[in-house]
Design a protein around this motif. Structure first.
Motif, short mmCIF file in Angstrom:
data_model
loop_
_atom_site.label_atom_id
_atom_site.label_comp_id
_atom_site.label_asym_id
_atom_site.label_seq_id
_atom_site.Cartn_x
_atom_site.Cartn_y
_atom_site.Cartn_z
N ILE A 39 0.83 -1.20 0.00
CA ILE A 39 0.00 0.00 0.00
C ILE A 39 0.87 1.25 0.00
N LEU A 40 1.90 1.27 0.84
CA LEU A 40 2.79 2.43 0.90
C LEU A 40 3.47 2.67 -0.45
N LEU A 41 3.91 1.60 -1.09
CA LEU A 41 4.59 1.74 -2.37
C LEU A 41 3.65 2.21 -3.46
N VAL A 42 2.42 1.73 -3.45
CA VAL A 42 1.44 2.16 -4.45
C VAL A 42 1.13 3.65 -4.28
N LEU A 43 0.93 4.09 -3.04
CA LEU A 43 0.65 5.51 -2.79
C LEU A 43 1.82 6.37 -3.28
N PHE A 44 3.04 5.90 -3.01
CA PHE A 44 4.21 6.66 -3.48
C PHE A 44 4.26 6.70 -5.00
N LEU A 45 3.99 5.57 -5.64
CA LEU A 45 4.04 5.52 -7.10
C LEU A 45 3.04 6.49 -7.73
N VAL A 46 1.85 6.56 -7.18
CA VAL A 46 0.84 7.47 -7.72
C VAL A 46 1.27 8.92 -7.55
N ALA A 47 1.74 9.25 -6.34
CA ALA A 47 2.17 10.63 -6.07
C ALA A 47 3.37 11.01 -6.94
N HIS A 48 4.30 10.09 -7.09
CA HIS A 48 5.49 10.36 -7.90
C HIS A 48 5.15 10.52 -9.38
N MET A 49 4.21 9.72 -9.85
CA MET A 49 3.78 9.83 -11.25
C MET A 49 3.16 11.20 -11.52
N LEU A 50 2.30 11.65 -10.63
CA LEU A 50 1.67 12.96 -10.79
C LEU A 50 2.71 14.08 -10.79
N GLY A 51 3.72 13.92 -9.94
CA GLY A 51 4.78 14.91 -9.93
C GLY A 51 5.58 14.92 -11.21
N ASN A 52 5.87 13.72 -11.74
CA ASN A 52 6.63 13.63 -12.99
C ASN A 52 5.91 14.32 -14.15
N LEU A 53 4.59 14.21 -14.15
CA LEU A 53 3.81 14.77 -15.26
C LEU A 53 3.88 16.30 -15.31
N LYS A 54 4.36 16.92 -14.24
CA LYS A 54 4.50 18.37 -14.25
C LYS A 54 5.58 18.83 -15.22
N VAL A 55 6.37 17.88 -15.75
CA VAL A 55 7.38 18.24 -16.74
C VAL A 55 6.74 18.85 -17.98
N PHE A 56 5.46 18.50 -18.23
CA PHE A 56 4.75 19.02 -19.40
C PHE A 56 4.26 20.45 -19.19
N THR A 57 4.37 20.96 -17.97
CA THR A 57 3.95 22.34 -17.69
C THR A 57 5.08 23.33 -17.93
N GLY A 58 6.25 22.82 -18.27
CA GLY A 58 7.36 23.71 -18.58
C GLY A 58 8.48 23.63 -17.56
N GLU A 59 9.64 24.13 -17.95
CA GLU A 59 10.84 24.04 -17.11
C GLU A 59 10.68 24.78 -15.79
N THR A 60 10.14 26.00 -15.85
CA THR A 60 10.02 26.80 -14.63
C THR A 60 9.11 26.13 -13.61
N SER A 61 7.96 25.66 -14.07
CA SER A 61 7.00 25.03 -13.18
C SER A 61 7.56 23.74 -12.60
N PHE A 62 8.23 22.94 -13.43
CA PHE A 62 8.77 21.67 -12.95
C PHE A 62 9.88 21.89 -11.94
N ASP A 63 10.76 22.85 -12.22
CA ASP A 63 11.85 23.14 -11.28
C ASP A 63 11.31 23.67 -9.96
N HIS A 64 10.26 24.49 -10.03
CA HIS A 64 9.65 25.02 -8.81
C HIS A 64 9.09 23.87 -7.97
N TYR A 65 8.45 22.93 -8.63
CA TYR A 65 7.91 21.76 -7.92
C TYR A 65 9.02 20.94 -7.28
N ALA A 66 10.10 20.72 -8.03
CA ALA A 66 11.21 19.93 -7.51
C ALA A 66 11.87 20.60 -6.31
#
Length: 243
Positions: A39-66
């Motif tokens: 369960i812990l790993l699945v929750l992490f995978l979902v959250a991490h996937m959503l974070g990765n998808l922010k790369v499509f919002t542009g460099e500034t937005s992705f770097d801010h998130y990171a």
């Protein structure tokens, strides 16, 4: 004083020690370890996937998130302590998950040591047959991923202040082998999740034929969505959609 399996009543003066197994090492305990870590790993995978998808919002937005991730816990925790605590917990969860699965598999095989020559082979899903070595691939991928995009040791750029640049450099066309390994690992995760989610739903009561069909469909959809969510990033970089 000695260990004994003698079931006879002890004689006067004899000390009998009964060897008991720790609850966490029992079959029920090991299955609980697999469930909790899963369960812990699945929750992490979902959250991490959503974070990765922010790369499509542009460099500034992705770097801010990171950079926001690196600041979680401040000022209570210094620097990037929260992330390292999370990473350590992730590795521990993966190891514990593999350990529990391995022990259960060994016990299951030991319980039926004699293989009959004419016994009909039980047909199982591909995921069910590869759960064990799939876990090893996932563990190796987690270690590589940390060395690549976390510490920057294996990344061509390795600049903590430029997360977007690290991702683009990592999956560049000339580094197709990285994308290939990433794809293999994510597909393995997908098979693993499909079987794991299906088993979990069955354990929760979906054991009728109709319930099993629903559980199988839900597990497949979840696994496919997660795989696509992860793979879309490296292939977008590989094809030049993200640069």
């Amino acid at each position: 004083m000695h260990w004994t399996t003698d079931r006879r009543a002890p004689s006067v003066g004899q000390v009998v020690i009964t060897k008991t197994r720790s609850p966490i090492r029992s079959n029920v305990g090991l299955k609980a370890v697999m469930a909790v870590t899963g369960i812990l790993l699945v929750l992490f995978l979902v959250a991490h996937m959503l974070g990765n998808l922010k790369v499509f919002t542009g460099e500034t937005s992705f770097d801010h998130y990171a950079h926001w991730l690196r600041d979680i816990g401040k000022p209570l925790l210094p620097g990037v302590w929260f992330l390292w605590i999370l990473r350590t917990a992730l590795v521990v969860a993966v190891v514990a998950h593999i350990w529990a699965a391995t022990v259960l598999a060994v016990r299951a095989r030991a319980a039926r040591p004699v293989r009959y020559a004419h016994r009909k082979k039980v047909q199982g899903s591909y995921a069910a047959r590869t759960m064990r070595w799939g876990g090893v691939i996932i563990l190796l991928f987690v270690i590589y991923h940390l060395l690549d995009l976390t510490t920057g040791t294996l990344n061509p750029v390795g600049d903590a202040s430029n997360p977007y640049g690290n991702v683009v450099a990592d999956f560049a066309p000339e580094r197709w082998y990285v994308t290939l390994f990433y794809t293999l690992a994510i597909v393995t995760v997908g098979f693993h999740l499909r079987h794991g989610v299906f088993s979990a739903l069955r354990s929760l009561g979906q054991q009728t034929p109709r319930g099993e069909r629903r559980a199988r469909t839900a597990a497949l959809v979840f696994a496919v969505v997660l795989c696509v969510g992860y793979l879309v990033v490296p292939f977008a970089v590989l094809t030049g959609l993200v640069s």
